[in-house]
Write a protein that holds these residues in place. Structure first.
Motif, PDB file in Angstrom:
ATOM      1  N   ILE A   1      11.027  -4.581  -1.466  1.00 36.92           N
ATOM      2  CA  ILE A   1      10.500  -3.926  -2.449  1.00 36.92           C
ATOM      3  C   ILE A   1      10.007  -3.982  -4.323  1.00 36.92           C
ATOM      4  CG2 ILE A   1       9.570  -1.834  -3.583  1.00 36.92           C
ATOM      5  CD1 ILE A   1       9.209  -1.736  -0.208  1.00 36.92           C
ATOM      6  N   THR A   2      11.104  -4.458  -4.207  1.00 32.58           N
ATOM      7  CA  THR A   2      11.164  -4.922  -5.723  1.00 32.58           C
ATOM      8  C   THR A   2      10.499  -6.347  -6.150  1.00 32.58           C
ATOM      9  OG1 THR A   2      13.863  -4.414  -5.713  1.00 32.58           O
ATOM     10  CG2 THR A   2      12.571  -6.295  -7.322  1.00 32.58           C
ATOM     11  N   LYS A   3      10.089  -7.324  -4.866  1.00 27.37           N
ATOM     12  CA  LYS A   3       9.303  -8.390  -4.871  1.00 27.37           C
ATOM     13  C   LYS A   3       7.559  -7.565  -5.022  1.00 27.37           C
ATOM     14  CE  LYS A   3       8.231 -12.879  -2.284  1.00 27.37           C
ATOM     15  NZ  LYS A   3       8.208 -12.249  -0.790  1.00 27.37           N
ATOM     16  N   ILE A   4       7.286  -6.766  -4.351  1.00 26.59           N
ATOM     17  CA  ILE A   4       6.270  -6.420  -4.242  1.00 26.59           C
ATOM     18  C   ILE A   4       5.740  -5.620  -5.634  1.00 26.59           C
ATOM     19  CG2 ILE A   4       4.978  -4.210  -3.289  1.00 26.59           C
ATOM     20  CD1 ILE A   4       6.093  -5.063  -0.716  1.00 26.59           C
ATOM     21  N   VAL A   5       6.670  -4.701  -6.226  1.00 30.46           N
ATOM     22  CA  VAL A   5       7.063  -4.117  -7.585  1.00 30.46           C
ATOM     23  C   VAL A   5       6.096  -5.661  -7.737  1.00 30.46           C
ATOM     24  CG1 VAL A   5       7.907  -2.710  -9.355  1.00 30.46           C
ATOM     25  CG2 VAL A   5       8.096  -2.438  -6.652  1.00 30.46           C
ATOM     26  N   HIS A   6       7.035  -6.544  -8.305  1.00 31.58           N
ATOM     27  CA  HIS A   6       7.506  -6.995  -9.276  1.00 31.58           C
ATOM     28  C   HIS A   6       5.117  -7.998  -9.329  1.00 31.58           C
ATOM     29  CE1 HIS A   6       7.735 -10.246 -11.943  1.00 31.58           C
ATOM     30  NE2 HIS A   6       6.589 -11.614 -11.592  1.00 31.58           N
ATOM     31  N   GLU A   7       5.239  -8.521  -8.579  1.00 39.55           N
ATOM     32  CA  GLU A   7       3.160  -8.440  -8.362  1.00 39.55           C
ATOM     33  C   GLU A   7       2.493  -7.683  -8.216  1.00 39.55           C
ATOM     34  OE1 GLU A   7       2.134 -10.778  -3.930  1.00 39.55           O
ATOM     35  OE2 GLU A   7       0.840 -11.492  -5.319  1.00 39.55           O
ATOM     36  N   LEU A   8       2.253  -5.683  -7.652  1.00 43.39           N
ATOM     37  CA  LEU A   8       1.470  -5.034  -7.841  1.00 43.39           C
ATOM     38  C   LEU A   8       1.425  -4.952  -9.924  1.00 43.39           C
ATOM     39  CD1 LEU A   8       2.532  -2.826  -5.115  1.00 43.39           C
ATOM     40  CD2 LEU A   8       0.235  -4.274  -5.679  1.00 43.39           C
ATOM     41  N   GLY A   9       2.307  -5.203 -10.702  1.00 43.97           N
ATOM     42  CA  GLY A   9       3.092  -5.105 -11.456  1.00 43.97           C
ATOM     43  C   GLY A   9       2.239  -6.492 -12.557  1.00 43.97           C
ATOM     44  N   GLN A  10       2.519  -7.700 -12.037  1.00 46.18           N
ATOM     45  CA  GLN A  10       1.526  -8.836 -12.594  1.00 46.18           C
ATOM     46  C   GLN A  10       0.496  -9.075 -12.401  1.00 46.18           C
ATOM     47  OE1 GLN A  10       2.851 -12.461 -13.549  1.00 46.18           O
ATOM     48  NE2 GLN A  10       5.021 -12.051 -13.439  1.00 46.18           N
TER      49      GLN A  10
ATOM     50  N   LEU B   1       0.869  -1.181   0.094  1.00 43.50           N
ATOM     51  CA  LEU B   1      -0.201   0.312   0.388  1.00 43.50           C
ATOM     52  C   LEU B   1       0.570   1.264   0.226  1.00 43.50           C
ATOM     53  CD1 LEU B   1      -2.519  -1.094   2.416  1.00 43.50           C
ATOM     54  CD2 LEU B   1      -2.996  -0.476  -0.134  1.00 43.50           C
ATOM     55  N   ARG B   2       2.215   1.525   0.773  1.00 37.77           N
ATOM     56  CA  ARG B   2       2.546   2.710   0.644  1.00 37.77           C
ATOM     57  C   ARG B   2       4.075   2.786   0.019  1.00 37.77           C
ATOM     58  NH1 ARG B   2       6.639   1.565   5.957  1.00 37.77           N
ATOM     59  NH2 ARG B   2       4.412   0.939   7.550  1.00 37.77           N
ATOM     60  N   THR B   3       4.045   1.837  -1.181  1.00 37.93           N
ATOM     61  CA  THR B   3       4.571   1.464  -2.583  1.00 37.93           C
ATOM     62  C   THR B   3       3.119   2.632  -3.525  1.00 37.93           C
ATOM     63  OG1 THR B   3       5.737  -0.035  -2.175  1.00 37.93           O
ATOM     64  CG2 THR B   3       5.230   0.256  -4.374  1.00 37.93           C
ATOM     65  N   LEU B   4       2.265   1.611  -3.561  1.00 38.70           N
ATOM     66  CA  LEU B   4       1.017   2.140  -4.936  1.00 38.70           C
ATOM     67  C   LEU B   4       0.900   3.730  -3.912  1.00 38.70           C
ATOM     68  CD1 LEU B   4      -1.351  -0.470  -4.559  1.00 38.70           C
ATOM     69  CD2 LEU B   4      -0.134   0.609  -6.514  1.00 38.70           C
ATOM     70  N   GLN B   5       1.035   4.250  -2.507  1.00 42.56           N
ATOM     71  CA  GLN B   5       0.005   5.272  -2.477  1.00 42.56           C
ATOM     72  C   GLN B   5       1.680   6.237  -2.721  1.00 42.56           C
ATOM     73  OE1 GLN B   5       1.444   6.147   1.745  1.00 42.56           O
ATOM     74  NE2 GLN B   5      -0.138   7.378   2.051  1.00 42.56           N
ATOM     75  N   MET B   6       3.185   5.879  -3.016  1.00 42.50           N
ATOM     76  CA  MET B   6       4.138   7.280  -3.089  1.00 42.50           C
ATOM     77  C   MET B   6       3.195   6.919  -4.851  1.00 42.50           C
ATOM     78  SD  MET B   6       8.728   7.038  -2.513  1.00 42.50           S
ATOM     79  CE  MET B   6       8.030   6.734  -0.724  1.00 42.50           C
TER      80      MET B   6
ATOM     81  N   LEU C   1       7.565   8.875 -12.811  1.00 42.38           N
ATOM     82  CA  LEU C   1       8.090   7.772 -12.833  1.00 42.38           C
ATOM     83  C   LEU C   1       8.778   7.602 -11.186  1.00 42.38           C
ATOM     84  CD1 LEU C   1      10.355   6.054 -15.118  1.00 42.38           C
ATOM     85  CD2 LEU C   1       7.843   5.206 -14.852  1.00 42.38           C
ATOM     86  N   THR C   2       8.579   6.254 -10.159  1.00 37.54           N
ATOM     87  CA  THR C   2       8.981   6.266  -8.610  1.00 37.54           C
ATOM     88  C   THR C   2       9.733   4.627  -9.421  1.00 37.54           C
ATOM     89  OG1 THR C   2       7.448   6.834  -8.567  1.00 37.54           O
ATOM     90  CG2 THR C   2       8.170   4.913  -7.043  1.00 37.54           C
ATOM     91  N   THR C   3      10.965   4.915  -8.406  1.00 38.33           N
ATOM     92  CA  THR C   3      11.618   3.268  -8.489  1.00 38.33           C
ATOM     93  C   THR C   3      11.809   2.559  -7.021  1.00 38.33           C
ATOM     94  OG1 THR C   3      13.310   5.159  -7.294  1.00 38.33           O
ATOM     95  CG2 THR C   3      13.304   4.796  -9.762  1.00 38.33           C
ATOM     96  N   VAL C   4      11.847   1.775  -7.082  1.00 38.35           N
ATOM     97  CA  VAL C   4      12.599   1.190  -6.166  1.00 38.35           C
ATOM     98  C   VAL C   4      12.909   1.049  -3.986  1.00 38.35           C
ATOM     99  CG1 VAL C   4      13.539  -1.525  -4.992  1.00 38.35           C
ATOM    100  CG2 VAL C   4      11.771  -1.700  -7.514  1.00 38.35           C
TER     101      VAL C   4
END
Lengths: 168, 168
Positions: free
Chosen positions: B41-50, B11-16, B24-27
């Motif tokens: 965060i890399t793992k989270i971004v991967h799943e949120l991307g998928q 949720l913090r990743t999506l919020q940022m 663009l935002t980076t890991v």
């Protein structure tokens, strides 16, 4: 999102006490029927006693029973005791919080409202509600502890060896 | 009762990403601002991307941004992804359940209704809602990553060293 096993077993303990009320229930009955350790249930019975949900009778033939009517004890109330401070996210506890957004983030407010909605449902469910289908529940519990079978209820003592006593 | 840190950080990743959109935002930005590990965060971004919440741009100057409008992504929807199967109590999962009362216990029904009430609240809260007070949030995030300060927003590249690039 998960409740602790401690909460889960506390509710099962109160449920069994309600099913057997007003007769006494023992730690061993709950532990055997649910295949849990005696020490785990002893700790739970102690806390539920301290909080006024259970009353205990010491000594041989002792055990515990509900200290308040089953219809007056809500699941929400029990969970507030057994879950301790409800920290659905870390910022619910200001002393251990590490999130830099503490105090300005609107996510915590939303999760707070959601948590209240969760408890509002369980504040309307009582231990009597989750013990109402007594025969079905006792039938299942008796799988591991035949003494609990509904047919044995009210049969009195002395017909079969009973590991815990406490009937009466 | 607790959400996983994985959900919290997602949720913090999506919020940022919402705060910086459409840039663009980076890991590294998320990891540094929240003092978390890059690999987490890399793992989270991967799943949120998928799952179609984020789109990623590869290579130097790359990063990620929201793939859908922030006002269309609900907190409830994200949590359903990141929490996986919601097992508030063990009997929510019939394959690992050990409770002998499975199928006859009314506690599980009550907890199911409570869990639905929890999600109903969060299904009405969007990533836009939790990012609406942009300046206050960016001010806090900038404590650990000065590039995120609101005053630097829109200042363009080249005025100060930027560890991640990705501005544009």
């Amino acid at each position: 999102m998960k409740l602790t096993s401690y909460s889960n077993y506390a509710l099962r303990t109160l449920q069994m006490a309600a099913l057997r009320h007003p007769r006494l229930t023992t730690v061993a009955m709950v532990a055997n029927a649910h295949r849990l350790s005696n020490s785990h249930i002893t700790k739970i019975v102690h806390e539920l006693g301290q909080a006024g949900f259970l009353e205990t009778v010491r000594g041989r033939g002792g055990g515990f029973r509900l200290a308040r009517p089953a219809g007056d004890i809500t699941v929400g109330e029990v969970l507030r005791l057994t879950e301790g401070p409800i920290e659905v996210v870390e910022c619910f506890n200001p002393t251990t919080n590490t999130c830099p957004l503490f105090g300005v983030c609107r996510l915590s407010g939303a999760i707070n409202r959601a948590t209240r909605a969760f408890f509002e449902v369980l504040d309307r469910v009582t231990i009597a509600d989750i013990s109402a289908n007594r025969d079905a529940l006792l039938g299942r519990l008796a799988l591991h502890l035949p003494d609990l079978a509904p047919s044995a209820e009210g049969a009195g003592d002395g017909h079969a060896p009973r590991p815990e006593g406490g009937e009466g």
